[in-house]
Design a protein around this motif. Structure first.
Motif, PDB file in Angstrom:
ATOM      1  N   TYR A 236      -9.344  66.144 -52.015  1.00 10.32           N
ATOM      2  CA  TYR A 236      -8.175  65.288 -52.205  1.00 10.32           C
ATOM      3  C   TYR A 236      -7.964  64.387 -50.993  1.00 10.32           C
TER       4      TYR A 236
ATOM      5  N   TYR B   9     -10.352  61.634 -51.232  1.00 15.28           N
ATOM      6  CA  TYR B   9      -9.907  60.670 -52.240  1.00 15.28           C
ATOM      7  C   TYR B   9      -8.845  59.737 -51.658  1.00 15.28           C
TER       8      TYR B   9
ATOM      9  N   TYR C 168     -15.274  63.238 -54.677  1.00 14.99           N
ATOM     10  CA  TYR C 168     -13.929  62.702 -54.506  1.00 14.99           C
ATOM     11  C   TYR C 168     -13.754  61.343 -55.186  1.00 14.99           C
TER      12      TYR C 168
ATOM     13  N   ARG D 279     -11.966  60.532 -59.425  1.00 15.61           N
ATOM     14  CA  ARG D 279     -10.662  60.084 -59.902  1.00 15.61           C
ATOM     15  C   ARG D 279     -10.324  58.662 -59.470  1.00 15.61           C
ATOM     16  N   LEU D 280     -11.263  58.009 -58.760  1.00 12.21           N
ATOM     17  CA  LEU D 280     -10.959  56.674 -58.232  1.00 12.21           C
ATOM     18  C   LEU D 280     -11.221  55.559 -59.233  1.00 12.21           C
TER      19      LEU D 280
END
Length: 401
Positions: free
Chosen positions: A165, A168, A196, A199-200
């Motif tokens: 996280y 990220y 990471y 989710r970008l």
């Protein structure tokens, strides 16, 4: 009235900086989020995730103009935390600290860290991983990974799931550093081991470019989503540029970020000309995450909320500012397998001059890592980065150098 308004603005700015400093110094926020990571689909996790993201984003924006003293205070607190954790729960570091008479709680200044010897990748490889991993750590926090071997010594290690996280959040900072529009759509091709990035944005494999049907799908997604940012490796970027010209497709991506091996100025110019955007890089390692982010002025800024960087000579003594030496990193975020005073195998120098982008964080110059491709008789290209990653994962215990 004018003086009152000025005073209010100053007091408000000081309060924002104080809050930002508290957020960046506090490791417990990440631990709370990690605890709820076991409830990844719960409303509690969603709420905490959004709250943590908002708080860290606020703090990092405010940190653009932190003084060096403020960063020293933050890093000292983070160092105490990871060193204390290592002493209490990791056998190798506990034994080493005891033999040195080193007490993390007595760390008064950053230079006190120099009493701990530098450790190299080759030395870590020779050790028992059991002694390097935190005692009685929750199994779900262990994320296996391996270095690519681009610096010559691949090995397997464990990331901390909770650090993904933080990586990220730092990747989002990278977008802000290059002045990407807020909410810009992100396309990621390759870099599958960079978890990471999941989710970008929207992800595709580098081998998808070699399949005409999947390549057309990528083109259609580019047309539909109008991606503002592309993240990939240099070899994959060159392959995408090749297919764009060969397939005669017309699109433009404003900002292009690459990870991994370095690019020459001429290769950067070619990629920029064909894909239509400005090319930026970041600098980091698998073990220690981001070490520097490139800003819109093309300077590489240290990432002091993630790690502490030293430059030392061949005898592991600190060099003067501006002098070249070995890059040594202490990574704050991995409590599963801490990396403390870790020689990443690269050389660089820290700059004293302020960057024209306005940020106060130090900048670093470094030498990149090389890479290449294998061209098959069919014309397909396979990145050597993919081969080295496979070798690292499967044969790291038998490769010395």
């Amino acid at each position: 009235d004018y003086c009152s308004r000025i005073k209010y603005r100053v007091e408000t700015y000081d309060m924002r900086c104080l809050i930002a400093k508290k957020i960046l110094r506090t490791p417990t926020l990440r631990n709370v989020l990690d605890y709820h990571n076991q409830l990844a689909f719960s409303s509690t996790y969603t709420y905490l995730s959004k709250l943590y993201t908002a708080m860290l984003t606020f703090a990092l924006i405010e940190s653009d103009h932190f003084s060096q003293k403020t960063w020293d205070d933050i890093q000292l607190q983070k160092l105490r935390h990871i060193l204390s954790h290592a002493e209490k729960r990791v056998q190798f570091w506990r034994d080493l600290f005891n033999s040195l008479g080193f007490n993390p709680d007595r760390l008064k200044k950053l230079t006190d860290l120099q009493s701990i010897p530098v450790i190299t990748r080759q030395e870590v490889k020779r050790m028992s991983q059991r002694k390097l991993i935190t005692d009685k750590i929750e199994f779900n926090r262990l994320v296996p990974n391996a270095t690519s071997g681009s610096t010559g010594e691949p090995f397997r290690f464990y990331q901390d799931r909770s650090e993904l996280y933080s990586r990220y959040i730092t990747a989002m900072e990278e977008l802000r550093y290059i002045n990407a529009p807020q909410g810009a759509s992100v396309l990621i091709i390759g870099l599958q081991t960079h978890l990471y990035l999941n989710r970008l944005g929207e992800r595709y494999r580098e081998l998808d470019l070699e399949d005409s049907l999947k390549r057309r799908l990528i083109y259609s997604r580019i047309y539909r989503n109008k991606f503002g940012v592309l993240i990939s490796s240099p070899v994959t970027l060159e392959r995408l540029a090749y297919f764009k010209e060969r397939d005669r497709v017309d699109y433009r991506i404003d900002a292009i970020l690459y990870r991994g091996e370095g690019l020459t100025k001429s290769r950067i110019a070619d990629i920029s000309r064909i894909l239509g955007g400005t090319v930026f890089s970041s600098y980091g390692t698998r073990e220690c995450s981001m070490i520097a982010l490139q800003c819109s002025s093309k300077k590489n800024h240290l990432v002091p909320w993630m790690n502490y960087v030293e430059i030392v000579d061949e005898k592991s003594q600190p060099v003067l500012p501006g002098q070249e030496g070995r890059i040594i990193v202490t990574y704050f975020e991995n409590e599963v397998m801490p990396f403390i005073r870790y020689d990443i195998g690269d050389r660089g120098r820290l700059n004293e001059q302020k960057c024209s982008c306005g940020r106060s964080t130090q900048t670093i110059e470094f030498t990149g890592r090389g890479g290449g491709v294998i061209v098959l008789s069919s014309g397909k290209q396979v990145s050597l980065f993919a081969f080295s990653t496979f070798i690292a994962k499967n044969f790291s215990s038998t490769i010395t150098k």
